[in-house]
Write a protein that holds these residues in place. Structure first.
Motif, PDB file in Angstrom:
ATOM      1  N   VAL A 164      60.222  27.360  41.813  1.00  0.00           N
ATOM      2  CA  VAL A 164      60.902  28.200  42.806  1.00  0.00           C
ATOM      3  C   VAL A 164      60.431  27.821  44.212  1.00  0.00           C
ATOM      4  O   VAL A 164      61.243  27.640  45.122  1.00  0.00           O
ATOM      5  N   MET A 165      59.121  27.668  44.381  1.00  0.00           N
ATOM      6  CA  MET A 165      58.580  27.367  45.705  1.00  0.00           C
ATOM      7  C   MET A 165      59.054  26.004  46.205  1.00  0.00           C
ATOM      8  O   MET A 165      59.240  25.793  47.379  1.00  0.00           O
ATOM      9  N   ARG A 166      59.246  25.070  45.282  1.00  0.00           N
ATOM     10  CA  ARG A 166      59.708  23.740  45.682  1.00  0.00           C
ATOM     11  C   ARG A 166      61.193  23.712  45.968  1.00  0.00           C
ATOM     12  O   ARG A 166      61.639  23.069  46.903  1.00  0.00           O
ATOM     13  N   SER A 167      61.986  24.409  45.125  1.00  0.00           N
ATOM     14  CA  SER A 167      63.437  24.200  45.236  1.00  0.00           C
ATOM     15  C   SER A 167      64.156  25.293  46.016  1.00  0.00           C
ATOM     16  O   SER A 167      65.227  25.034  46.554  1.00  0.00           O
ATOM     17  N   CYS A 168      63.600  26.504  46.082  1.00  0.00           N
ATOM     18  CA  CYS A 168      64.306  27.528  46.859  1.00  0.00           C
ATOM     19  C   CYS A 168      63.333  28.537  47.476  1.00  0.00           C
ATOM     20  O   CYS A 168      63.485  29.740  47.312  1.00  0.00           O
ATOM     21  N   ARG A 169      62.376  27.998  48.176  1.00  0.00           N
ATOM     22  CA  ARG A 169      61.369  28.789  48.869  1.00  0.00           C
ATOM     23  C   ARG A 169      62.016  29.812  49.818  1.00  0.00           C
ATOM     24  O   ARG A 169      61.504  30.913  50.019  1.00  0.00           O
ATOM     25  N   ASP A 170      63.168  29.419  50.387  1.00  0.00           N
ATOM     26  CA  ASP A 170      63.838  30.289  51.371  1.00  0.00           C
ATOM     27  C   ASP A 170      64.224  31.657  50.806  1.00  0.00           C
ATOM     28  O   ASP A 170      64.407  32.607  51.554  1.00  0.00           O
ATOM     29  N   VAL A 171      64.321  31.757  49.463  1.00  0.00           N
ATOM     30  CA  VAL A 171      64.645  33.045  48.843  1.00  0.00           C
ATOM     31  C   VAL A 171      63.602  34.099  49.243  1.00  0.00           C
ATOM     32  O   VAL A 171      63.923  35.274  49.411  1.00  0.00           O
ATOM     33  N   PHE A 172      62.344  33.654  49.422  1.00  0.00           N
ATOM     34  CA  PHE A 172      61.263  34.592  49.732  1.00  0.00           C
ATOM     35  C   PHE A 172      60.879  34.588  51.211  1.00  0.00           C
ATOM     36  O   PHE A 172      60.085  35.415  51.647  1.00  0.00           O
ATOM     37  N   GLU A 173      61.463  33.641  51.962  1.00  0.00           N
ATOM     38  CA  GLU A 173      61.129  33.513  53.389  1.00  0.00           C
ATOM     39  C   GLU A 173      61.508  34.809  54.121  1.00  0.00           C
ATOM     40  O   GLU A 173      62.591  35.343  53.915  1.00  0.00           O
ATOM     41  N   GLY A 174      60.615  35.320  54.954  1.00  0.00           N
ATOM     42  CA  GLY A 174      60.914  36.502  55.767  1.00  0.00           C
ATOM     43  C   GLY A 174      60.803  37.827  55.017  1.00  0.00           C
ATOM     44  O   GLY A 174      61.006  38.883  55.608  1.00  0.00           O
ATOM     45  N   VAL A 175      60.484  37.787  53.737  1.00  0.00           N
ATOM     46  CA  VAL A 175      60.310  39.035  52.977  1.00  0.00           C
ATOM     47  C   VAL A 175      58.934  39.626  53.331  1.00  0.00           C
ATOM     48  O   VAL A 175      57.911  39.004  53.078  1.00  0.00           O
ATOM     49  N   GLU A 176      58.949  40.808  53.959  1.00  0.00           N
ATOM     50  CA  GLU A 176      57.673  41.388  54.421  1.00  0.00           C
ATOM     51  C   GLU A 176      56.842  41.941  53.273  1.00  0.00           C
ATOM     52  O   GLU A 176      55.644  41.770  53.193  1.00  0.00           O
ATOM     53  N   SER A 177      57.541  42.661  52.386  1.00  0.00           N
ATOM     54  CA  SER A 177      56.813  43.237  51.257  1.00  0.00           C
ATOM     55  C   SER A 177      57.666  43.108  50.003  1.00  0.00           C
ATOM     56  O   SER A 177      58.897  43.090  50.077  1.00  0.00           O
ATOM     57  N   LEU A 178      56.991  42.985  48.870  1.00  0.00           N
ATOM     58  CA  LEU A 178      57.715  42.736  47.624  1.00  0.00           C
ATOM     59  C   LEU A 178      57.070  43.513  46.485  1.00  0.00           C
ATOM     60  O   LEU A 178      55.838  43.594  46.406  1.00  0.00           O
ATOM     61  N   VAL A 179      57.912  44.100  45.639  1.00  0.00           N
ATOM     62  CA  VAL A 179      57.389  44.716  44.429  1.00  0.00           C
ATOM     63  C   VAL A 179      57.831  43.874  43.232  1.00  0.00           C
ATOM     64  O   VAL A 179      59.018  43.577  43.076  1.00  0.00           O
ATOM     65  N   ASP A 180      56.860  43.427  42.429  1.00  0.00           N
ATOM     66  CA  ASP A 180      57.179  42.664  41.220  1.00  0.00           C
ATOM     67  C   ASP A 180      57.296  43.677  40.081  1.00  0.00           C
ATOM     68  O   ASP A 180      56.295  44.191  39.577  1.00  0.00           O
ATOM     69  N   VAL A 181      58.543  43.963  39.736  1.00  0.00           N
ATOM     70  CA  VAL A 181      58.847  45.029  38.778  1.00  0.00           C
ATOM     71  C   VAL A 181      58.623  44.499  37.355  1.00  0.00           C
ATOM     72  O   VAL A 181      59.266  43.535  36.952  1.00  0.00           O
ATOM     73  N   GLY A 182      57.709  45.123  36.610  1.00  0.00           N
ATOM     74  CA  GLY A 182      57.306  44.573  35.318  1.00  0.00           C
ATOM     75  C   GLY A 182      56.542  43.283  35.562  1.00  0.00           C
ATOM     76  O   GLY A 182      56.731  42.282  34.878  1.00  0.00           O
ATOM     77  N   GLY A 183      55.657  43.332  36.539  1.00  0.00           N
ATOM     78  CA  GLY A 183      54.986  42.118  37.041  1.00  0.00           C
ATOM     79  C   GLY A 183      53.833  41.642  36.185  1.00  0.00           C
ATOM     80  O   GLY A 183      53.143  40.701  36.553  1.00  0.00           O
ATOM     81  N   GLY A 184      53.601  42.309  35.039  1.00  0.00           N
ATOM     82  CA  GLY A 184      52.558  41.858  34.120  1.00  0.00           C
ATOM     83  C   GLY A 184      51.185  41.867  34.762  1.00  0.00           C
ATOM     84  O   GLY A 184      50.856  42.777  35.527  1.00  0.00           O
ATOM     85  N   ASN A 185      50.407  40.821  34.502  1.00  0.00           N
ATOM     86  CA  ASN A 185      49.033  40.825  35.010  1.00  0.00           C
ATOM     87  C   ASN A 185      48.908  40.288  36.437  1.00  0.00           C
ATOM     88  O   ASN A 185      47.803  40.082  36.924  1.00  0.00           O
TER      89      ASN A 185
END
Ligand SMILES: C[S@@+](CC[C@H](N)C(=O)[O-])C[C@H]1O[C@@H](n2cnc3c(N)ncnc32)[C@H](O)[C@@H]1O
Ligand SMILES: O=c1cc(-c2ccc(O)c(O)c2)oc2c(O)c(O)ccc12
Length: 354
Positions: free
Chosen positions: A178-199
């Motif tokens: 993801v970071m290599r091919s579409c990093r822009d998806v997360f660019e500018g996101v101030e805060s994020l909740v990983d829902v069912g984010g496991g460990n």
């Protein structure tokens, strides 16, 4: 009965045998993992002779011919490679590279979960489950074990530990892609909740790429238990059928494939309530398969997606979805737009907008 020629029937027999013996693809892979063959080859650092391999693995001489047959099958499947001429000098392939424990892209633990009898035995229950009208609320997994997969923490703590570690071991490689091919998806996101984010493995990978991002790992109590917040990462206990902690974006990685359409709509609505509205830039990021969406139209990738769908059939109340099925649940949850970006391999990133 006689509409097929003898040749066709012989070909069919060969086809049927190939299907029947396919479980040895899984089982020989599992044997390679349990024996730690990839690790030994890796530590050696250069191609290894058969004699060295059995010495390092402590295979007794009386079993060396048996072990050679296992290696022959593994080489045939591209799990290890061997010197063309001598057939006796073994090296890693990209597939066995992924089986090296301890690095961030290792999928060993994930393979162990998927091949664990706790999961694979559920497949044996499928035919009787399909015929039973009483079992619609339970998965084949629950018919076999008495409980659903996320309710086993007290009864089968070893399996639950394996499951959580296994899911985490899938995160490293995917987030890398993801970071290599579409990093822009997360660019500018101030805060994020990983829902069912496991460990928290996914969030840790995100923090590496975006140190400023404020992250919340949200999961069931038995998963979050014992985790302490660190700088910029909060661990929050809860149930995504009740509510989701607020953030500018919500990530759902390998979550929605485990639930029915109705349940997905509920989860998505709680995510929608957790993020800013249309005018304020909120979004949901789904990482899951889209059946039929694979790079380079690879036929075997679609087959793997269909098998992953069968896993969701026996182990969860979910399914792998094609684009039109994703669109239906996204719009039913009140979102207005989405964008699919395929990743190398089997999965896609689906950005969903309020
Ligand atoms: C297939 S795992 C995916 C984990 C992680 N997102 C990943 O991709 O590695 C599903 C996760 O959902 C969590 N989960 C299941 N039911 C939940 C619920 N009702 N509320 C919050 N989390 C839940 C499980 O504990 C598990 O960690
Ligand atoms: O056994 C399971 C396996 C997986 C799973 C996770 C990540 C992947 O990359 C993948 O291919 C499969 O997800 C599940 C899930 O989401 C459930 O709700 C219940 C069971 C499972």
């Amino acid at each position: 009965m006689d509409q097929f020629t003898t040749t066709e029937l012989l070909q069919a027999q060969s086809h049927a045998w190939s299907l029947v013996f396919s479980y040895f693809k899984s089982m020989s892979l599992k044997a390679a993992i349990d024996l730690g063959i990839a690790e030994i080859l890796h530590k050696h650092g250069k191609p290894m002779s058969f004699a060295q391999l059995i010495t390092f693995l402590s295979i007794p001489d009386s079993k060396s011919d048996h072990f050679r047959r296992l290696m022959r099958a593994l080489v045939h499947q591209g799990i290890f490679s061997t010197d063309q001429e001598t057939q006796s000098s073994y090296s890693l392939t990209p597939t066995s590279q992924l089986m090296l424990p301890g690095n961030s892209t290792s999928i060993t633990q994930w393979l162990r979960v998927i091949l664990d009898p706790t999961l694979s035995h559920s497949a044996h229950v499928l035919p009787s489950w399909l015929k039973s009208s009483e079992e619609t609320t339970k998965t084949p997994f629950a018919v076999l074990h008495g409980r659903e997969i996320f309710e086993l923490a007290d009864e089968k703590p070893e399996f639950t530990k394996l499951y959580n570690e296994g899911m985490a071991s899938d995160a490293g490689l995917v987030m890398n892609v993801v970071m290599r091919s579409c990093r822009d998806v997360f660019e500018g996101v101030e805060s994020l909740v990983d829902v069912g984010g496991g460990n928290g493995t996914t969030v840790m990978a995100l923090k590496k790429a975006f140190p400023e991002m404020k992250c919340t790992v949200f999961d069931l109590p038995h998963v979050i238990q014992g985790k302490t917040d660190i700088d910029g990462v909060r661990f929050v206990t809860g149930d995504f059928f009740q509510s989701v902690p607020p953030a500018s974006a919500a990530l759902l990685k390998a979550i929605l494939h485990g639930w029915s359409d109705e349940d997905c709509v509920k989860i998505l609505k709680h995510c929608k309530a957790a993020i800013p509205n249309k005018d304020n830039g909120g979004k949901i990021i789904i990482i899951d398969m889209v059946i039929g969406v694979v790079m380079d139209n690879e036929v075997s990738a679609v087959e793997t997606q269909l098998f992953s769908d069968l896993l969701m059939l026996v182990a969860a109340k979910g399914k792998e979805r094609n684009e039109s099925e994703w669109r239906d649940i996204i719009f039913a949850a009140g979102f207005t737009n989405y964008k699919i970006t395929p990743l190398v391999g089997l999965r896609s990133v689906i950005e969903v907008y309020p």
